[in-house]
Design an enzyme around this catalytic site. Structure first.
Site, mmCIF file in Angstrom:
data_model
loop_
_atom_site.group_PDB
_atom_site.id
_atom_site.type_symbol
_atom_site.label_atom_id
_atom_site.label_comp_id
_atom_site.label_asym_id
_atom_site.label_seq_id
_atom_site.Cartn_x
_atom_site.Cartn_y
_atom_site.Cartn_z
ATOM 1 N N LEU A 109 0.813 -1.228 0.000
ATOM 2 C CA LEU A 109 0.000 0.000 0.000
ATOM 3 C C LEU A 109 0.841 1.270 0.000
ATOM 4 C CD1 LEU A 109 -1.618 -1.990 2.486
ATOM 5 C CD2 LEU A 109 -3.341 -0.449 1.600
ATOM 6 N N THR A 142 -5.744 2.068 -7.536
ATOM 7 C CA THR A 142 -6.869 3.004 -7.450
ATOM 8 C C THR A 142 -7.706 3.019 -8.727
ATOM 9 O OG1 THR A 142 -7.356 5.375 -7.314
ATOM 10 C CG2 THR A 142 -5.228 4.794 -8.183
ATOM 11 N N ASP A 143 -8.952 3.490 -8.608
ATOM 12 C CA ASP A 143 -9.785 3.631 -9.811
ATOM 13 C C ASP A 143 -9.279 4.759 -10.721
ATOM 14 O OD1 ASP A 143 -10.521 5.781 -8.179
ATOM 15 O OD2 ASP A 143 -12.660 5.290 -8.115
ATOM 16 N N GLU A 144 -8.429 5.651 -10.181
ATOM 17 C CA GLU A 144 -8.003 6.818 -10.960
ATOM 18 C C GLU A 144 -7.167 6.440 -12.182
ATOM 19 O OE1 GLU A 144 -6.687 10.197 -8.757
ATOM 20 O OE2 GLU A 144 -8.004 9.744 -7.081
ATOM 21 N N TYR A 175 -0.221 11.689 -10.162
ATOM 22 C CA TYR A 175 -0.493 10.613 -9.198
ATOM 23 C C TYR A 175 -1.007 9.368 -9.918
ATOM 24 C CZ TYR A 175 -3.307 7.780 -5.996
ATOM 25 O OH TYR A 175 -3.861 6.720 -5.321
HETATM 26 P P1 NAD Z 1 -1.642 7.515 2.792
HETATM 27 O O1 NAD Z 1 -0.981 8.660 2.088
HETATM 28 O O2 NAD Z 1 -2.547 7.788 3.929
HETATM 29 O O3 NAD Z 1 -0.517 6.519 3.329
HETATM 30 C C1 NAD Z 1 0.601 6.148 2.586
HETATM 31 C C2 NAD Z 1 1.631 5.504 3.515
HETATM 32 O O4 NAD Z 1 2.772 5.131 2.713
HETATM 33 C C3 NAD Z 1 2.142 6.444 4.605
HETATM 34 O O5 NAD Z 1 2.160 5.761 5.845
HETATM 35 C C4 NAD Z 1 3.554 6.790 4.154
HETATM 36 O O6 NAD Z 1 4.457 7.056 5.225
HETATM 37 C C5 NAD Z 1 3.963 5.547 3.388
HETATM 38 N N1 NAD Z 1 5.001 5.815 2.378
HETATM 39 C C6 NAD Z 1 5.010 6.820 1.462
HETATM 40 N N2 NAD Z 1 6.152 6.765 0.746
HETATM 41 C C7 NAD Z 1 6.856 5.694 1.191
HETATM 42 C C8 NAD Z 1 8.101 5.113 0.843
HETATM 43 N N3 NAD Z 1 8.869 5.641 -0.129
HETATM 44 N N4 NAD Z 1 8.513 4.008 1.486
HETATM 45 C C9 NAD Z 1 7.752 3.468 2.490
HETATM 46 N N5 NAD Z 1 6.587 3.998 2.892
HETATM 47 C C10 NAD Z 1 6.139 5.092 2.244
HETATM 48 O O7 NAD Z 1 -2.355 6.697 1.648
HETATM 49 P P2 NAD Z 1 -3.727 5.856 1.660
HETATM 50 O O8 NAD Z 1 -4.836 6.747 1.347
HETATM 51 O O9 NAD Z 1 -3.773 5.024 2.882
HETATM 52 O O10 NAD Z 1 -3.493 4.920 0.388
HETATM 53 C C11 NAD Z 1 -2.834 3.669 0.524
HETATM 54 C C12 NAD Z 1 -2.774 3.006 -0.846
HETATM 55 O O11 NAD Z 1 -4.072 2.800 -1.345
HETATM 56 C C13 NAD Z 1 -2.028 3.822 -1.895
HETATM 57 O O12 NAD Z 1 -1.281 2.929 -2.686
HETATM 58 C C14 NAD Z 1 -3.139 4.481 -2.695
HETATM 59 O O13 NAD Z 1 -2.726 4.713 -4.019
HETATM 60 C C15 NAD Z 1 -4.210 3.415 -2.626
HETATM 61 N N6 NAD Z 1 -5.606 3.890 -2.721
HETATM 62 C C16 NAD Z 1 -6.063 4.889 -1.908
HETATM 63 C C17 NAD Z 1 -7.397 5.289 -1.972
HETATM 64 C C18 NAD Z 1 -7.954 6.378 -1.081
HETATM 65 O O14 NAD Z 1 -9.104 6.769 -1.262
HETATM 66 N N7 NAD Z 1 -7.220 6.866 -0.099
HETATM 67 C C19 NAD Z 1 -8.245 4.672 -2.887
HETATM 68 C C20 NAD Z 1 -7.753 3.653 -3.710
HETATM 69 C C21 NAD Z 1 -6.430 3.272 -3.602
HETATM 70 O O1 TDX Z 2 -10.012 20.866 -0.610
HETATM 71 C C1 TDX Z 2 -10.534 20.105 -1.441
HETATM 72 N N1 TDX Z 2 -11.593 20.548 -2.186
HETATM 73 C C2 TDX Z 2 -12.213 19.785 -3.123
HETATM 74 O O2 TDX Z 2 -13.173 20.226 -3.775
HETATM 75 C C3 TDX Z 2 -10.057 18.756 -1.661
HETATM 76 C C4 TDX Z 2 -8.893 18.230 -0.885
HETATM 77 C C5 TDX Z 2 -10.695 17.999 -2.622
HETATM 78 N N2 TDX Z 2 -11.715 18.478 -3.351
HETATM 79 C C6 TDX Z 2 -12.371 17.629 -4.366
HETATM 80 C C7 TDX Z 2 -11.418 16.987 -5.353
HETATM 81 C C8 TDX Z 2 -12.085 15.658 -5.647
HETATM 82 O O3 TDX Z 2 -13.035 15.806 -6.682
HETATM 83 O O4 TDX Z 2 -12.959 16.532 -3.650
HETATM 84 C C9 TDX Z 2 -12.804 15.288 -4.356
HETATM 85 C C10 TDX Z 2 -12.034 14.324 -3.474
HETATM 86 O O5 TDX Z 2 -10.706 14.815 -3.373
HETATM 87 P P1 TDX Z 2 -9.550 14.014 -2.594
HETATM 88 O O6 TDX Z 2 -10.029 13.720 -1.213
HETATM 89 O O7 TDX Z 2 -8.289 14.780 -2.781
HETATM 90 O O8 TDX Z 2 -9.537 12.617 -3.370
HETATM 91 P P2 TDX Z 2 -9.315 12.251 -4.916
HETATM 92 O O9 TDX Z 2 -8.544 13.280 -5.627
HETATM 93 O O10 TDX Z 2 -10.655 11.863 -5.466
HETATM 94 O O11 TDX Z 2 -8.378 10.937 -4.759
HETATM 95 C C11 TDX Z 2 -8.629 9.961 -3.705
HETATM 96 O O12 TDX Z 2 -9.261 8.818 -4.190
HETATM 97 C C12 TDX Z 2 -8.515 7.914 -4.960
HETATM 98 C C13 TDX Z 2 -7.331 9.584 -2.989
HETATM 99 O O13 TDX Z 2 -6.686 10.746 -2.521
HETATM 100 C C14 TDX Z 2 -6.437 8.763 -3.841
HETATM 101 O O14 TDX Z 2 -5.288 8.331 -3.115
HETATM 102 C C15 TDX Z 2 -7.195 7.553 -4.316
HETATM 103 O O15 TDX Z 2 -6.418 6.816 -5.198
#
Ligand code: NAD
Ligand code: TDX
Length: 378
Positions: A84, A136-138, A184
């Protein structure tokens, strides 16, 4: 002593901490090694409740450090990896794409290579090994927003909201062509390709999953939901990008962690699964739900914080709509989300309001500087 040795990378982050907690508690027969660099997004306070468990070890390391990955995988005799660790915030990737390429692409490649060398050195090689990559779906790009007012969604799960809308006819399926738009998502797409290449070229057992937006406790407050909850509490502006009409598909983080558990144990090697809850929301609508919930829980009159909504310059290349079709995962592995959106958002807002110390520890110091820079000039 342990039946399996599992490396979870990024375990100190948002989703990773939920996965670590689930695995440490559910599988005392597994040794869970949490590898994390502890960047700004990594926080060991997310794992206070499991840090003393006998089947849990934390290692601070950078996934892009190939030699270190070799040492760790060998030292702990790792046979399963749930990957992750990543740079995860789109806005940061727009400001600093190189860090995203370094961690998400080179870091994933280093981990793959270190696992390959270790597993190929063993007598039973890739037998009972798995490299599970969380994506991710992105990576699929953006869908059309053909129904701006929303139509009755053709699908639903336990996670779907009462409003039960879809904002277009198309959904991302596992075979949708990759078409990333942000640095990203481009870096995540590249890492997904490397994972599949290690299967096709070297025979490494791999699985990739692509999940929609997660929400819940322990999310870093640069992301929409925790940022807005915190800003409402502090009476700060709520920066809505563009007109707030972008659509995201939200899933409670513990349901994602449960899906990861199911797929890690029952998923088909070399396969891909989409994870989502058929729960689409326009940003502006979800923002109103958050405001209403925070105001109610803080005892403010209804509508009290609406004035904080501030429309700001749109995110560059802002993807219009994400919507995941997760029926394959439901059909083949029986995973269903457990929490309906209305319950999930209530639980989430409560958690942030009850854990203000966690939030205040993060939002002091360097974070203030980041926040000023990110939103100045918007
Ligand atoms: P996050 O940013 O909260 O956490 C990322 C973690 O990775 C942190 O603990 C950070 O310290 C660690 N990290 C970053 N760079 C590193 C490195 N070089 N070596 C070791 N550790 C490192 O992210 P998240 O939201 O928990 O996402 C986790 C995973 O899930 C990611 O791969 C992200 O792409 C994927 N993902 C996230 C979402 C979402 O909505 N947040 C959705 C789909 C997929
Ligand atoms: O301040 C804000 N204002 C705003 O309008 C922020 C931070 C976001 N947004 C909008 C951008 C997006 O359309 O809200 C939506 C959600 O934004 P984020 O929380 O930044 O998420 P998103 O860009 O959709 O990406 C997230 O989902 C997929 C995660 O950050 C990714 O790690 C994951 O892969």
């Amino acid at each position: 002593m342990f039946r399996r040795n599992i490396l979870i990378t990024g375990g100190a982050g948002f989703i990773g901490s939920h996965v670590v907690r689930l695995f440490v508690n559910k599988y005392p027969e597994y040794h869970i090694v949490n590898l994390d660099k502890l960047t700004y997004a990594g926080n060991l306070a997310n794992l206070k409740d499991v840090e003393k468990c006998p089947n849990y070890t934390f290692v601070k390391a950078d996934i892009a450090d190939l030699d270190k990955m070799r040492d760790i995988i060998k030292e702990y005799k790792i046979d399963g990896i749930i990957h992750l660790a990543a740079e995860s915030h789109v806005d940061r990737s727009i400001k600093d794409p190189f860090t995203f390429a370094r961690t998400n692409v080179m870091g994933t490649l280093s981990l793959l290579q270190a696992a390959r060398e270790y597993w190929e050195s063993l007598p039973d090689k890739y037998n009972d090994k798995l490299f599970y990559h969380i994506s991710t779906d992105e990576v699929y790009g953006a869908l059309e927003l053909t129904s701006p007012e929303g139509i009755e969604s053709p699908f639903s799960t336990a996670a779907s909201s009462d409003h039960h809308k879809a904002y277009g006819e198309d959904f991302f399926v596992e075979t949708t062509k990759y078409n990333p738009h942000s640095p990203y998502s481009a870096s995540k797409a590249a890492s997904d390709h490397f994972v599949r290449a290690y299967h096709d070229t070297y025979g490494m057992p791999t699985i990739v999953t692509n999940c929609s937006n997660n929400y819940g406790p322990y999310q870093f407050p640069e992301k929409l939901i925790p940022l807005f909850i915190n800003n409402i509490r502090k009476r700060k502006p709520l920066p809505v990008y563009g007109k707030g009409e972008n659509v995201r598909d939200w899933l409670f983080v513990e349901d994602h962690a449960r899906a990861i558990d199911t797929i890690f144990h029952k998923g088909k090697v070399a396969d891909t699964y989409n994870i989502g809850g058929f729960n689409e929301w326009k940003n502006i609508d979800i923002i109103h739900v958050i405001i209403k919930t925070v105001d109610r829980l803080l005892g403010n009159p209804e509508g009290y914080s609406d004035e904080l909504i501030t429309f700001v310059t749109d995110r560059a290349g802002h993807d219009l709509r994400y919507a995941i079709d997760s029926r394959k995962l439901q059909r083949e592995l029986g995973w269903e989300p457990s929490l309906q959106f209305e319950e999930g958002i209530e639980k989430t807002v409560k958690w942030y309001l009850d854990n203000q110390e966690w939030m205040d520890n993060i939002t002091s110091g360097n974070y203030e500087k980041y926040y000023e820079e990110m939103y100045s000039g918007r």
